[in-house]
Design a protein around this motif. Structure first.
Motif, mmCIF file in Angstrom:
data_model
loop_
_atom_site.group_PDB
_atom_site.id
_atom_site.type_symbol
_atom_site.label_atom_id
_atom_site.label_comp_id
_atom_site.label_asym_id
_atom_site.label_seq_id
_atom_site.Cartn_x
_atom_site.Cartn_y
_atom_site.Cartn_z
ATOM 1 N N ARG A 47 -3.962 -2.970 -11.669
ATOM 2 C CA ARG A 47 -2.505 -3.085 -11.611
ATOM 3 C C ARG A 47 -2.106 -4.041 -10.514
ATOM 4 O O ARG A 47 -2.795 -4.148 -9.494
ATOM 5 C CB ARG A 47 -1.905 -1.692 -11.347
ATOM 6 N N VAL A 48 -1.002 -4.743 -10.715
ATOM 7 C CA VAL A 48 -0.394 -5.561 -9.668
ATOM 8 C C VAL A 48 0.958 -4.950 -9.332
ATOM 9 O O VAL A 48 1.778 -4.684 -10.219
ATOM 10 C CB VAL A 48 -0.226 -7.026 -10.110
ATOM 11 N N ILE A 49 1.205 -4.723 -8.057
ATOM 12 C CA ILE A 49 2.426 -4.076 -7.588
ATOM 13 C C ILE A 49 3.199 -5.059 -6.723
ATOM 14 O O ILE A 49 2.623 -5.716 -5.850
ATOM 15 C CB ILE A 49 2.096 -2.819 -6.757
ATOM 16 N N LYS B 128 0.572 -6.431 -4.175
ATOM 17 C CA LYS B 128 -0.596 -5.596 -3.908
ATOM 18 C C LYS B 128 -1.472 -5.575 -5.158
ATOM 19 O O LYS B 128 -0.972 -5.342 -6.257
ATOM 20 C CB LYS B 128 -0.198 -4.160 -3.549
ATOM 21 N N MET B 129 -2.765 -5.830 -4.976
ATOM 22 C CA MET B 129 -3.729 -5.739 -6.060
ATOM 23 C C MET B 129 -4.383 -4.363 -6.013
ATOM 24 O O MET B 129 -4.958 -3.981 -4.985
ATOM 25 C CB MET B 129 -4.805 -6.821 -5.923
ATOM 26 N N GLN B 130 -4.301 -3.620 -7.098
ATOM 27 C CA GLN B 130 -4.889 -2.282 -7.142
ATOM 28 C C GLN B 130 -6.162 -2.317 -7.986
ATOM 29 O O GLN B 130 -6.140 -2.682 -9.165
ATOM 30 C CB GLN B 130 -3.893 -1.274 -7.717
ATOM 31 N N TYR C 163 -8.990 -3.935 2.653
ATOM 32 C CA TYR C 163 -8.804 -3.043 1.500
ATOM 33 C C TYR C 163 -8.395 -1.652 1.964
ATOM 34 O O TYR C 163 -9.017 -1.051 2.844
ATOM 35 C CB TYR C 163 -10.104 -2.981 0.714
ATOM 36 N N GLU D 39 -5.042 3.876 -0.968
ATOM 37 C CA GLU D 39 -4.208 3.323 -2.041
ATOM 38 C C GLU D 39 -5.020 2.589 -3.090
ATOM 39 O O GLU D 39 -4.555 2.347 -4.197
ATOM 40 C CB GLU D 39 -3.179 2.335 -1.469
ATOM 41 N N LYS D 40 -6.244 2.173 -2.719
ATOM 42 C CA LYS D 40 -7.078 1.305 -3.548
ATOM 43 C C LYS D 40 -6.381 -0.033 -3.790
ATOM 44 O O LYS D 40 -6.327 -0.546 -4.914
ATOM 45 C CB LYS D 40 -7.436 1.972 -4.878
ATOM 46 N N THR D 41 -5.861 -0.610 -2.720
ATOM 47 C CA THR D 41 -5.123 -1.870 -2.843
ATOM 48 C C THR D 41 -5.514 -2.851 -1.741
ATOM 49 O O THR D 41 -5.986 -2.469 -0.667
ATOM 50 C CB THR D 41 -3.597 -1.643 -2.744
ATOM 51 N N SER E 29 -3.281 -6.067 0.009
ATOM 52 C CA SER E 29 -1.961 -6.688 0.059
ATOM 53 C C SER E 29 -2.097 -8.195 0.236
ATOM 54 O O SER E 29 -2.848 -8.663 1.095
ATOM 55 C CB SER E 29 -1.145 -6.112 1.218
#
Length: 271
Positions: free
Chosen positions: A130-132, A146-148, A184, A188-190, A192
């Protein structure tokens, strides 16, 4: 990259740190052969582009392209040879073959009397879940991303994000970022991406590559130069910035060869 490549990226969607210190001397830069090469598990994303670089004080577009090179990738694991042919529509060299994780590949180019090579092992696939988009504190209409994803915890990993407008006629320009998993967030597993900002309601496509350390170092230097130099060059159009540590071997050569699987995710900023 031209509009045809953006179409391929949309098609892909539908199918769905240590840094080496490098000193830049742009004022002394000589003309080089600039190689841009990505070999992936999805052939539409794989390409090789060869141009002649320019000084950073020259326009970054309309680089002289080399269209008559002999370009191939040799699978050193199976001894198969993959021939890349120039495609006039995409203005780069293409092949309809998918790369395989763990295989060792050698890029082999003969162009204008120069022999250029690079050898890489295709990295393991890391899926972008997902991208947030997150509003900045300074302006609620400006966002960072944010890259998840699940980062493998066993070793240090490096990632390249190529961020392209979904609509090639939108007037938006492609950009990129590179990160190591040193930042990393395992809760959150992200990761930024704060060095590139976006406006509300823009539509983007993120291509996510798990790259090796040498290519991370190369792109990190280029990204810093783009952010710090007036009239800096864009690495996907060819460049001439002096001496970033190229991942292509050959005289008077600048560029990169990435062997990585890819995942993609669309994002509408603010949603």
């Amino acid at each position: 990259m031209k509009s045809n490549f953006f179409v391929l990226i949309v098609f892909l969607w539908l199918l769905n740190a240590c840094e080496k210190k490098v000193t830049l001397y742009p004022e002394n830069s000589e003309q080089k052969l600039s190689v841009e090469a990505i070999f992936s598990d999805f052939p539409a994303v794989s390409y090789v582009r060869i141009t002649k670089s320019k000084s950073i004080y020259q326009p970054i577009t309309n680089h002289e392209q080399i269209t008559d090179a002999d370009v191939k990738i040799i699978d050193l694991t199976t001894n198969d040879t993959i021939q890349f042919d120039y495609n006039i529509d995409t203005e780069n060299y293409k092949a309809a073959v998918a790369g395989l994780e763990g295989h060792q590949y050698r890029l082999d180019i003969t162009a204008q009397g120069h022999h250029l090579t690079s050898t890489k092992i295709m990295t393991t696939k890391v899926n972008l879940d997902r991208v947030i988009s997150v509003p900045t504190e300074e302006d609620p209409n400006v966002y960072y991303l944010k890259m998840q994803f699940d980062d493998p915890p066993e070793q240090q990993d490096y990632y390249l994000m190529i961020i392209q407008p979904q609509d090639p006629d939108s007037g938006l320009e492609s950009r990129f970022s590179v990160m190591s998993d040193m930042t990393y967030n395992r809760e959150e597993k992200t990761i930024s991406i704060t060095d590139e900002l976006f406006n509300k309601n823009e539509d983007w496509m993120v291509l996510f590559f798990h790259i090796d350390r040498e290519n991370f170092n190369y792109f990190k230097v280029i990204h810093r130069a783009m952010k710090s130099l007036v009239n800096g060059a864009h690495p996907f159009y060819g460049l001439s910035l002096g001496n970033p540590q190229s991942t292509i071997d050959g005289d008077q050569t600048l560029g990169y060869f990435i062997a990585s699987p890819v995942t993609a995710s669309p994002i509408r900023i603010g949603n």
